[in-house]
Every structure is written in C-alpha cells, then in structure tokens.
Design a protein around this motif. Structure first.
Motif, PDB file in Angstrom:
ATOM      1  N   LYS A 192       7.990   7.733   0.230  1.00  0.00           N
ATOM      2  CA  LYS A 192       6.659   8.009  -0.314  1.00  0.00           C
ATOM      3  C   LYS A 192       6.288   7.113  -1.488  1.00  0.00           C
ATOM      4  O   LYS A 192       5.293   7.368  -2.158  1.00  0.00           O
ATOM      5  CB  LYS A 192       6.569   9.479  -0.755  1.00  0.00           C
ATOM      6  CG  LYS A 192       6.754  10.478   0.382  1.00  0.00           C
ATOM      7  CD  LYS A 192       5.704  10.298   1.471  1.00  0.00           C
ATOM      8  CE  LYS A 192       5.887  11.292   2.613  1.00  0.00           C
ATOM      9  NZ  LYS A 192       4.886  11.096   3.677  1.00  0.00           N
ATOM     10  N   LEU A 193       7.054   6.090  -1.740  1.00  0.00           N
ATOM     11  CA  LEU A 193       6.753   5.154  -2.827  1.00  0.00           C
ATOM     12  C   LEU A 193       6.505   3.776  -2.240  1.00  0.00           C
ATOM     13  O   LEU A 193       7.354   3.237  -1.509  1.00  0.00           O
ATOM     14  CB  LEU A 193       7.905   5.104  -3.836  1.00  0.00           C
ATOM     15  CG  LEU A 193       7.765   4.072  -4.959  1.00  0.00           C
ATOM     16  CD1 LEU A 193       6.552   4.375  -5.834  1.00  0.00           C
ATOM     17  CD2 LEU A 193       9.029   4.021  -5.820  1.00  0.00           C
ATOM     18  N   ARG A 194       5.360   3.201  -2.557  1.00  0.00           N
ATOM     19  CA  ARG A 194       5.027   1.832  -2.148  1.00  0.00           C
ATOM     20  C   ARG A 194       4.741   1.014  -3.389  1.00  0.00           C
ATOM     21  O   ARG A 194       3.892   1.371  -4.206  1.00  0.00           O
ATOM     22  CB  ARG A 194       3.806   1.821  -1.229  1.00  0.00           C
ATOM     23  CG  ARG A 194       4.038   2.468   0.128  1.00  0.00           C
ATOM     24  CD  ARG A 194       2.953   2.088   1.114  1.00  0.00           C
ATOM     25  NE  ARG A 194       1.621   2.407   0.600  1.00  0.00           N
ATOM     26  CZ  ARG A 194       0.485   2.053   1.197  1.00  0.00           C
ATOM     27  NH1 ARG A 194       0.531   1.352   2.322  1.00  0.00           N
ATOM     28  NH2 ARG A 194      -0.685   2.396   0.692  1.00  0.00           N
ATOM     29  N   VAL A 195       5.471  -0.073  -3.545  1.00  0.00           N
ATOM     30  CA  VAL A 195       5.314  -0.982  -4.687  1.00  0.00           C
ATOM     31  C   VAL A 195       4.696  -2.267  -4.165  1.00  0.00           C
ATOM     32  O   VAL A 195       5.307  -2.981  -3.355  1.00  0.00           O
ATOM     33  CB  VAL A 195       6.662  -1.255  -5.371  1.00  0.00           C
ATOM     34  CG1 VAL A 195       6.444  -2.115  -6.609  1.00  0.00           C
ATOM     35  CG2 VAL A 195       7.354   0.052  -5.732  1.00  0.00           C
ATOM     36  N   MET A 196       3.489  -2.556  -4.611  1.00  0.00           N
ATOM     37  CA  MET A 196       2.736  -3.680  -4.052  1.00  0.00           C
ATOM     38  C   MET A 196       3.428  -5.010  -4.310  1.00  0.00           C
ATOM     39  O   MET A 196       3.407  -5.902  -3.462  1.00  0.00           O
ATOM     40  CB  MET A 196       1.314  -3.696  -4.620  1.00  0.00           C
ATOM     41  CG  MET A 196       0.518  -2.427  -4.335  1.00  0.00           C
ATOM     42  SD  MET A 196       0.462  -2.018  -2.572  1.00  0.00           S
ATOM     43  CE  MET A 196      -0.426  -3.435  -1.930  1.00  0.00           C
ATOM     44  N   THR A 197       4.035  -5.180  -5.478  1.00  0.00           N
ATOM     45  CA  THR A 197       4.701  -6.455  -5.757  1.00  0.00           C
ATOM     46  C   THR A 197       5.867  -6.684  -4.806  1.00  0.00           C
ATOM     47  O   THR A 197       6.105  -7.809  -4.357  1.00  0.00           O
ATOM     48  CB  THR A 197       5.202  -6.477  -7.203  1.00  0.00           C
ATOM     49  OG1 THR A 197       6.023  -5.309  -7.434  1.00  0.00           O
ATOM     50  CG2 THR A 197       4.043  -6.481  -8.181  1.00  0.00           C
ATOM     51  N   LEU A 198       6.592  -5.623  -4.460  1.00  0.00           N
ATOM     52  CA  LEU A 198       7.687  -5.769  -3.505  1.00  0.00           C
ATOM     53  C   LEU A 198       7.162  -6.004  -2.105  1.00  0.00           C
ATOM     54  O   LEU A 198       7.718  -6.796  -1.335  1.00  0.00           O
ATOM     55  CB  LEU A 198       8.569  -4.520  -3.532  1.00  0.00           C
ATOM     56  CG  LEU A 198       9.252  -4.185  -4.859  1.00  0.00           C
ATOM     57  CD1 LEU A 198      10.084  -2.923  -4.731  1.00  0.00           C
ATOM     58  CD2 LEU A 198      10.120  -5.348  -5.325  1.00  0.00           C
ATOM     59  N   MET A 199       6.063  -5.326  -1.755  1.00  0.00           N
ATOM     60  CA  MET A 199       5.496  -5.503  -0.410  1.00  0.00           C
ATOM     61  C   MET A 199       4.914  -6.889  -0.237  1.00  0.00           C
ATOM     62  O   MET A 199       5.047  -7.512   0.817  1.00  0.00           O
ATOM     63  CB  MET A 199       4.427  -4.448  -0.149  1.00  0.00           C
ATOM     64  CG  MET A 199       4.959  -3.026  -0.082  1.00  0.00           C
ATOM     65  SD  MET A 199       3.653  -1.830   0.205  1.00  0.00           S
ATOM     66  CE  MET A 199       3.058  -2.373   1.808  1.00  0.00           C
ATOM     67  N   SER A 200       4.258  -7.410  -1.284  1.00  0.00           N
ATOM     68  CA  SER A 200       3.658  -8.744  -1.173  1.00  0.00           C
ATOM     69  C   SER A 200       4.728  -9.803  -0.994  1.00  0.00           C
ATOM     70  O   SER A 200       4.552 -10.764  -0.249  1.00  0.00           O
ATOM     71  CB  SER A 200       2.815  -9.043  -2.410  1.00  0.00           C
ATOM     72  OG  SER A 200       3.620  -9.048  -3.576  1.00  0.00           O
ATOM     73  N   THR A 269       1.216   4.797  -4.301  1.00  0.00           N
ATOM     74  CA  THR A 269       1.120   3.336  -4.234  1.00  0.00           C
ATOM     75  C   THR A 269       0.891   2.802  -5.637  1.00  0.00           C
ATOM     76  O   THR A 269      -0.106   3.140  -6.290  1.00  0.00           O
ATOM     77  CB  THR A 269      -0.023   2.899  -3.313  1.00  0.00           C
ATOM     78  OG1 THR A 269       0.166   3.481  -2.020  1.00  0.00           O
ATOM     79  CG2 THR A 269      -0.057   1.387  -3.188  1.00  0.00           C
ATOM     80  N   ILE A 270       1.789   1.974  -6.107  1.00  0.00           N
ATOM     81  CA  ILE A 270       1.696   1.424  -7.464  1.00  0.00           C
ATOM     82  C   ILE A 270       1.774  -0.091  -7.393  1.00  0.00           C
ATOM     83  O   ILE A 270       2.191  -0.671  -6.384  1.00  0.00           O
ATOM     84  CB  ILE A 270       2.824   1.964  -8.366  1.00  0.00           C
ATOM     85  CG1 ILE A 270       4.196   1.594  -7.790  1.00  0.00           C
ATOM     86  CG2 ILE A 270       2.693   3.471  -8.550  1.00  0.00           C
ATOM     87  CD1 ILE A 270       5.356   2.007  -8.667  1.00  0.00           C
ATOM     88  N   ASN A 271       1.355  -0.707  -8.490  1.00  0.00           N
ATOM     89  CA  ASN A 271       1.363  -2.176  -8.539  1.00  0.00           C
ATOM     90  C   ASN A 271       2.756  -2.729  -8.813  1.00  0.00           C
ATOM     91  O   ASN A 271       3.139  -3.755  -8.245  1.00  0.00           O
ATOM     92  CB  ASN A 271       0.392  -2.673  -9.615  1.00  0.00           C
ATOM     93  CG  ASN A 271      -1.052  -2.387  -9.270  1.00  0.00           C
ATOM     94  OD1 ASN A 271      -1.404  -2.267  -8.090  1.00  0.00           O
ATOM     95  ND2 ASN A 271      -1.891  -2.245 -10.279  1.00  0.00           N
ATOM     96  N   ASN A 272       3.504  -2.050  -9.694  1.00  0.00           N
ATOM     97  CA  ASN A 272       4.781  -2.622 -10.123  1.00  0.00           C
ATOM     98  C   ASN A 272       5.699  -1.503 -10.591  1.00  0.00           C
ATOM     99  O   ASN A 272       5.252  -0.400 -10.943  1.00  0.00           O
ATOM    100  CB  ASN A 272       4.553  -3.632 -11.262  1.00  0.00           C
ATOM    101  CG  ASN A 272       5.818  -4.415 -11.593  1.00  0.00           C
ATOM    102  OD1 ASN A 272       6.669  -4.616 -10.722  1.00  0.00           O
ATOM    103  ND2 ASN A 272       5.955  -4.836 -12.825  1.00  0.00           N
ATOM    104  N   ILE A 273       6.988  -1.770 -10.603  1.00  0.00           N
ATOM    105  CA  ILE A 273       7.988  -0.873 -11.162  1.00  0.00           C
ATOM    106  C   ILE A 273       8.966  -1.726 -11.946  1.00  0.00           C
ATOM    107  O   ILE A 273       9.436  -2.761 -11.465  1.00  0.00           O
ATOM    108  CB  ILE A 273       8.700  -0.062 -10.055  1.00  0.00           C
ATOM    109  CG1 ILE A 273       9.723   0.895 -10.680  1.00  0.00           C
ATOM    110  CG2 ILE A 273       9.343  -0.950  -9.019  1.00  0.00           C
ATOM    111  CD1 ILE A 273      10.288   1.898  -9.672  1.00  0.00           C
TER     112      ILE A 273
END
Length: 937
Positions: A192-200, A269-273
């Motif tokens: 349930k956690l999506r990190v956009m920087t990792l996905m990109s 969904t977050i931008n960064n961790i």
C-alpha cells in the motif's frame, strides 16, 4: 530503555524501564523531573489532543509522526503533507539523555503537529512528555526557519523568549495495538505504499507498454492485491528492524484512514522517502554491516526452533567468535553491558575518541600497572544499579540489595582513592614527560590544569567528577553506620540495624533480650503478693499485651458463669485456652505502659530506619547512576587496554574529517590473525584513491582484506587501538556493505536480487563521508550484464566521492577499458599468488596486496587446490585454451569413451541382430557368430 528523570523522591516516576512504567512508594506516579505535571489524557477512541489543548488546525499542512519503542530501540516515521514525503529514523538509545537527544533531533527536523503512539509509549510517561513537547532553543527555531516558517522570524522577542522557556505542546493520538502488529505493518508497507522517486527510476529506460503488458500478464494477482514493492523499498527501508517496520506501518495505517482514504485501494502515494539524520553522534552500521564485519555473532542452541520457547533450558543463545568476544575482558556485568553498548554505537566525536585513546595509553604505561591491578580487582564488585533502584522505588527491596550496594560503594571508594592518588600522580608526571607542558607556566595551579596540556589528568579528573566522590562517600559511611553487614548477611530475611545508631531502638532491643528475666521477676512478685495462687506465668501476646496465665485445674472454675472464685479480685478475666486461663492485673497494665509491644516496636522502628535509608539513597539516585556508569566506562577502557597490550595493537591517529583518509601500515584482521598465520597488508586511500578495486584468485584473501579495512575503521570509531604498525584514519558517518548474506525463504528475492538491493541501498545512502565494502557484485547473472552493472555502480560511487573497497573477478573491466587504473579516483590492486612453472607443483596464495590488475582469476589452480578430479581440470583447461584462441571446442576422443554404443564391435553385433528375422528359428551358425561378437565387445 532506561531514562532517569531529574526529579527526586521515591514516588517521582522519573525512571524509564523496559515496561515503560514508573512506580513509587505511594503507588504509581506520572510526574517527571519533579514538576508534578500530569501526562496527557489518552484518546483511545481516536480522540486527539493531550495537554488539555485543542486539536491541531485542520487548515495547516498535516505533519503526523508515528513512534514505536521497544527495549533500547526507538523508531519514528513522519508524513509531511506539504512536501508529500515520509521521513523515518531508527535509533538505538542507551540512556535517557540519548533518548531525549534523538527525540529532540527528530522533532526539530519534522516539526509534527500530531503524534501517533502505542500503549507502550502511553505507559512511559517521561517518554510521552518528551515526545509531546516541541524542542526549544535555537535548534528548533533554526529548523523552523529552514523549513520556511515565516512566522518564526516575525515573532516578537517576548514570544521567542517564552518559547525558549516553555516549548510548545504537541497533541497525540493513541492507536490500537493492531496498528502496530508486525505482519500487518509489513504487508501495508509492501502493498500500500508507492514512492514516486523509486517508481520513476524503476520505469526509466522502459516503454510504458512494457509495464502494461506485464500488468496484463499478472492480472489475476493484481485483482487480489497490489504487487509487492520489496525490491525497491528494501534499498531504503531496513525490513530487519521490527521497530521501524511497526512505526512506518502504523503511520501508513493512519494515513490510509485519513489523508488517503479517497485513493484507489487506499494506497499511500508519496513523492519521496528518506532517513532523518538524528544519529549524527554515532557511526551508523546496519544489521548487515554488523554481520559482515562480525562485530557480534550469536550462536544458537542446536534446537534453534525452540530457542524462543519459555521454560526450556536451551532457550538462551550465546555469543560466538566475534570482535565483541575478543575485546570483552571486562570484570563486571555492568562493564560487559556497557562495552556492548559502545560497540553498537561507535563514536563520531573526535574529542571523545581521543579521550579513550589517552586513557588506554595511560593504563598501558608500566608505571601504572600496580594501580591498574588494584582497580581491576575491585571492578568485579560493580553490578547494574537498575534492578536495585527499581526495587527500592517499588518498595520491594531485599536485604541482599543493601549488602550488594555497600560492596559496590566500597569498591567505588577504593577505585576512586586509587584514581585520585597514585594514578592521577602518574598521569600528571607522564603528561609532563610527554611534552604536553610546553605552556605549563600558563596552565595555572595543579587544580586548574588545562585539558589540552594534561589530557591524562583531564581524563582522571573527569572520571572523579562523574563519580561524585563526596556524595558516594557520605552514602557509604551512612549505610555502614546504619546496617550491621555481618548479621544481616547471616539472617538474610531482614536488615539488622547497627547497635548505637538509634538509642531508643537499642534500649528496646536490650529490654527485649532481658524480657524473659523481667517477666520471671514480675511473676514472682505477683505470686508473693497473692499467696493463694499455687502457680502462675507472665506471658506476652501480640495485640493483647502482657497477661497472667494460671492453670484453671488448680482453682475453682464456675463453667456456667466462667468465673474463678479463688482468684484475686483485681484479676480481670480475659479468656481461656485449653487448661489455661488468662487475666489482666495492675502489674500487667503497668508492663503494657512501660514496655508495650516490643517486638512490633523493634520491627517498625527498623523498617522506618531502612525506609529512611532508602529515601536517602533515592535522593542521590542520579549521582549513583553517574558513579557506576563512570566505573562501567572505566571497565571498558581497561578491557580495551588489555587487548591492546596482549594483541600488539597501536594507537591510531585521527585524520581531518575532510581528508577521507585511510592510511594503514601492515594492518591485520583482529580475528583472522588468531586462527591463521596472517599476512599483514597496507591500505592507502585518500581523495585521489577513493576506490580500491581488488582483483585476484579465489582463496587469495580479497574478501578478508575488505572486511579488515572495515573492521579497522570501525575500531577507530570505537576508541580502541588497532592491529597494525601505524594508522591514520579519518572519521566516517557510516559503513555500508554489499556482501553475500545468509539466504532465507522469508525474503522474496533471489541471490542476485539481494545483491542488487544491497548495491542500490549503498548508492542511495552513500555520502562523501561513507565507507562502502562490496564483495564480488554481479556474479549472479550473465557475465556481460554483471560487468555492466558493476562498472556503472563503481562510476556512480565515484561521483558520490565516498570511500569504497570493491573485490571482483571481472578483469574485463580493465582489459576492455571500461575502467582505467589511476583515473577517476579508481585504484586497481591485486592479491598476489605464486604460480609455479611445473604442473606438478601447487600454486601458493601469498595473501599480499600489490598494485595492478590480476592477470587471471586462476580458477584451474584453485580447482586443483580444492582436489577436483584431474580429468575434469584438464578438460576445463582445454576448453579455456580453445575459447582464448577462438577455436571450436572439440568433443572428447572416442578412444577415451569405452562404453560408447558406436564402437565397431557393437555396430557389427547390432547389424547381425537386426538382419535375422526371428531368433527363435535361428541356426547354430548365426547364434555362435552373435555370441562371438558379444564377447568381443
């Protein structure tokens, strides 16, 4: 986690325990530091604010912080709505000061407006108060300015002064225990956690249709739950830390129900961790780093499945062969616990490291050995104070606790006397002889010595200051004056007060000891006064007092009225028991007034004296903790000094932090040198040689060398001397490793995926002050892919400007010109091996590091050393030669394969067999011919 508050008195509740409870004589108390401030009310139904304040402003950006603590570890996970990122930290704290520092740093960095806590934190009132109070001072204000809080600068001077004095309160909310359940937390993080920087980064270089096609192939799985993000998240989040997983999982659970409740699938969904830099005082090592460097090694019982079963005799593991067991020569249990704490939190403060080096240097001097021997003898009496003080706070002190405390105070007194006497005098003379007295005339008197001019004396003075000599001396004298140690150790059931300490108690005891004679004399007097009585006894009964007992068979007894006509009139009947009748008289009433209940009086008085003594002990609790903490540190220093003396360790030099230097002459691995004839090696790393690429055959010691560099850098941060001839090393912020780890079915990754995750974590976390150790990365896939990924990783680490030791068998990196020795801060070195010209002689690994790239990995030499079949080795050699020359690899000669069905005799027999239509009707000539062909085969 033990947190000692500043308040005094038994009922103050200022002690953090493993259960998170403070207790006192009058019951449970929740005040801290003597302020008498009640803890916030818990909001069990999803309520909000503590400290009797309103909930946070709904218009403000949400900054919610989840906290979970267990034992000595505490984890934080904060969501910042403004930047849409999660900041986390997983720290280890050994004392209240460490905890307060870590909490303050996290709060200053995250600036939360809501705290999410568990029942464990609620029960720990000091921790809860620390969490719900925003840090004050310039640090908090500068952080707010850095965050862009315009109101921070606009505040008036009065408001800022008030903030420095009181601090702002942060509301908190109690979450259900299920929100912190480990399995649920891990599942929420993975799905349930999506990190956009990792996905990109994962999608870069691929066409979107590729991902849509893969999603279509896994449509059935996606219909039940989202795919796991383990491969990408594992490079950022340490899933081996249960505290971090619980804190982050609880935060995501809260966000899914609030800020992200409208998202599809309640996905966050977050931008960064990123990690919060809250532990900058210590060298950071992850669990993999501790395992790779073998700082600790836990040996489980063979029945490992039952290790955690209660009630079993084998449920305890033990420490195996590790650096901890090597350095542990402590004399006390408290010293062993402190050494483990030191080794889990290596220092980054150069001044503190140099102080430990100075202390070790002092105790290694021959003139200090007699005094050191005296100190070592008494350190064995130092135990942990936590259990004793906790029992005092809970009013459950045992007599042995006082005896142990007296022995500890005696040991502390003897050690302090040695430190302030012989050792301080020797330290003063050694500092002068060492040349630190160049400005002695300006240093003032001996009581005002400059720490830089007299470092050894400064260390001794710091120990004495932490020992609170006047307080511990007075307490020791007080306890010796109050407690009769000899008799108390014999009785073991209660504390015996010394004769002469309490006058009234002494008189009561004296009277009680002669009570039998006194009662006999009073009985004779009563018998003489009343001669009509045949006999009597004077007895004492608790709660009743002194009584006259007569045998009712010797006197007339009216059972109907229960009277004794022959008994004197001034005898007042009390009761009968069996054949005895008990009476009160004027003499008995006089005894009640003059003597009373002596036994109860003595016990109550002794209990009051012991209680007062406990109160006095608890009044100086902080001083006692400081004293025995200092003695535990001294025990660790003496342990490191003993290892340095016996194992030939030398004092290292701390280079400037900006240099990033690792200059070691003839360095040795402290564990390997105990079991093999170890060959020392040099290490030279600086700003121009940031990346050491180590090549060489198997069995040549490449991995051991990489570990050796990491262990020596670690030991420098520990404050220990190093196994080498000389060393000059800068301080680092973390040691990251990429070594093959123990595989587990609990980790959903292949071996190569685990290596990739480790390297991704290193590249993500590395800074210019980081030391990275990478062992044979890229070997789990095709050679071309492995070489490509390896070269790219090395180039990326070079851009990070960190220091790294990389071992590899990919010699093509240099032969193909992908990397150049001496350029881009890359330095190629090799572990040398002596390869004889004759094939009859075995190759000999020299375990010596040399410049340059190895000519080969000598795989056949290693295979021969491993005892591989000679035919297999020769066949492998033929294949290698064919590949090198570009020739086709020929099959084995037919003559070497005697069982081939294509041999001429076999073919003839097969033809004959197939030529005959039916062998049941064959003639004798055909049968004899077939038999002859078969025998030839």
């Amino acid at each position: 986690m033990n947190y000692q508050g500043g308040g005094r008195g038994r009922g103050r509740g200022g002690h953090w325990t493993d259960s998170g409870r403070g207790s006192g004589r009058g019951g449970r108390h929740n005040s801290w530091n003597g302020r008498g401030r009640a803890p916030p009310s818990d909001s069990r139904n999803g309520g909000g604010a503590g400290w009797d304040e309103a909930p946070p402003d709904t218009n403000a950006a949400l900054r919610v912080l989840a906290v979970y603590e267990q034992g000595s570890r505490i984890a934080f996970a904060c969501y910042n709505e403004e930047s849409n990122e999660i900041i986390f930290e997983d720290a280890r704290s050994s004392s209240g000061t460490d905890t307060e520092r870590v909490v303050g740093a996290v709060l200053a960095e995250t600036q939360p407006n809501l705290i999410l806590v568990s029942n464990r934190v609620i029960a720990n009132a000091p921790l809860l108060e620390c969490l719900t109070t925003m840090p004050v001072g310039e640090e908090g204000r500068s952080t707010a300015m850095r965050r862009g809080d315009g109101n921070a600068e606009a505040k008036s001077a009065d408001e800022q002064q008030q903030q420095h004095t009181t601090g702002e309160s942060i509301p908190y909310q109690l979450l259900k225990s299920s929100a912190f359940e480990p399995r649920q937390c891990k599942s929420v993080i993975l799905h349930k956690l999506r990190v956009m920087t990792l996905m990109s980064r994962a999608m870069s270089g691929h066409h979107p249709e590729d991902f849509s096609h893969s999603q279509a192939l896994s449509g059935h799985y996606a219909s039940t739950q989202a795919p796991s993000n383990y491969h990408s998240l594992a490079s950022v989040i340490d899933f081996e830390s249960p505290t971090l997983v619980r804190a982050l999982g609880a935060l995501l659970t809260y966000l899914r129900q609030t800020a992200f409740r409208l998202e599809e699938g309640f996905t966050v969904t977050i931008n960064n961790i990123r990690r919060c830099p809250a532990s900058e005082s210590f060298l950071r090592l992850e669990a993999a780093s501790f395992r790779t460097l073998r700082i600790f090694a836990t040996d489980h019982h063979p029945l490992v499945a039952n290790n955690n079963v209660k009630g079993r005799s084998y449920n305890q593991s033990k420490e195996g062969f590790s650096l901890y067991t090597l350095l542990d020569r402590t004399k006390s249990k408290a010293g062993r616990e402190r050494l483990r704490q030191w080794m889990t939190q290596p220092l980054r403060d150069a001044a503190k490291i140099r102080q430990r080096h100075t202390a070790i240097d002092l105790f290694l001097h021959p003139e200090c050995h007699p005094a050191v021997s005296l100190v070592l003898e008494r350190l064995s009496d130092v135990v942990s104070m936590d259990a004793i003080l906790m029992r005092m706070q809970r009013c459950s002190t045992q007599p042995n606790d006082f005896l142990v405390l007296i022995r500890m105070l005696d040991a502390a007194y003897a050690i302090v006397s040695t430190l302030s006497g012989d050792l301080r005098e020797k330290a003063y003379m050694l500092d002068r002889e060492a040349g630190f007295n160049g400005m002695a005339d300006d240093a003032g008197g001996e009581g005002e010595l400059n720490k830089e001019l007299y470092p050894s004396v400064a260390y001794i003075d710091d120990l004495l200051r932490r020992c609170h000599v006047p307080v511990t001396r007075d307490l020791r004298e007080k306890m010796i004056a109050v407690i009769d140690v000899e008799i108390t150790s014999e009785t073991k059931d209660h504390v015996i007060i010394n004769w002469g300490y309490h006058d009234e108690l002494d008189r009561a005891k004296e009277t009680f000891e002669t009570l039998d004679e006194t009662l006999s004399e009073v009985g004779r007097q009563v018998l003489q006064k009343h001669q009509e009585l045949i006999s009597l006894k004077v007895v004492f009964l608790p709660q009743v007092g002194f009584l006259i007992s007569i045998d009712k068979r010797q006197h007339n007894h009216d059972e109907a009225t229960n009277t004794f006509p022959s008994v004197p009139d001034d005898f007042e009947f009390v009761f009968t028991q069996d054949n005895d009748a008990f009476f009160k008289s004027d003499e008995m009433n006089q005894l009640d007034e003059e003597i009373g209940d002596l036994d109860a009086y003595i016990k109550d008085t002794e209990a009051m004296v012991v209680s007062n003594l406990e109160e006095e002990i608890l009044e100086v609790e902080s001083e006692l903790r400081s004293t025995f903490s200092a003695l535990s540190d001294l025990d660790c220093i003496l342990s490191l000094a003993g290892c340095a003396a016996d194992l030939n360790f030398v004092k290292p030099e701390i280079a400037a932090e900006g240099e990033g230097a690792i200059q070691i002459e003839n360095g040795r691995h402290p564990l390997q040198e105990l079991i093999v004839d170890f060959i020392p090696n040099d290490t030279q790393m600086d700003s121009d040689r940031r990346m050491l690429v180590v090549t060489g055959p198997n069995f040549s010691g490449k991995s051991c060398y990489a570990r050796q560099v990491g262990v020596l850098v670690y030991m420098l941060h520990l404050g220990s001397f190093l196994p080498c001839d000389s060393a000059r090393i800068s301080l680092f912020d973390q040691i990251l490793v990429g070594f093959a780890d123990v595989e587990s079915c609990a980790v959903p990754q292949s071996t190569f995926q685990r290596d990739l995750t480790a390297i991704a974590g290193i590249m993500r976390k590395a800074t210019p002050k980081t030391l990275a150790l990478i062992d044979e990365f890229g070997k789990g896939t095709a050679p071309a892919s492995g070489i490509a990924v390896m070269v790219s990783a090395i180039q990326q680490l070079c851009k990070k400007k960190c220091r790294a030791v990389v071992t590899t068998h990919f010699l093509e990196m240099f032969s193909l010109g992908l990397l150049e020795d001496g350029k881009g801060a890359v330095k190629a070195v090799q572990m040398s091996v002596f390869v004889p010209e004759s094939e009859d002689d075995d190759a000999v690994p020299l375990f010596k590091l040399e410049d340059g790239v190895a000519s080969s990995s000598a795989g056949l030499v290693v295979a021969r050393l491993a005892g591989l079949n000679k035919k297999v080795v020769n066949r492998a050699d033929g294949i290698i030669q064919a590949l090198r020359s570009g020739r086709q690899v020929k099959p084995l000669p037919e003559s070497l394969n005697c069982n081939s069905p294509f041999q001429p005799g076999v073919k003839s027999a097969i033809r004959l067999f197939l030529a005959v239509d039916g062998w049941t009707g064959a003639n004798d000539e055909e049968i004899e011919l077939l038999d002859e062909l078969v025998h030839v085969m």
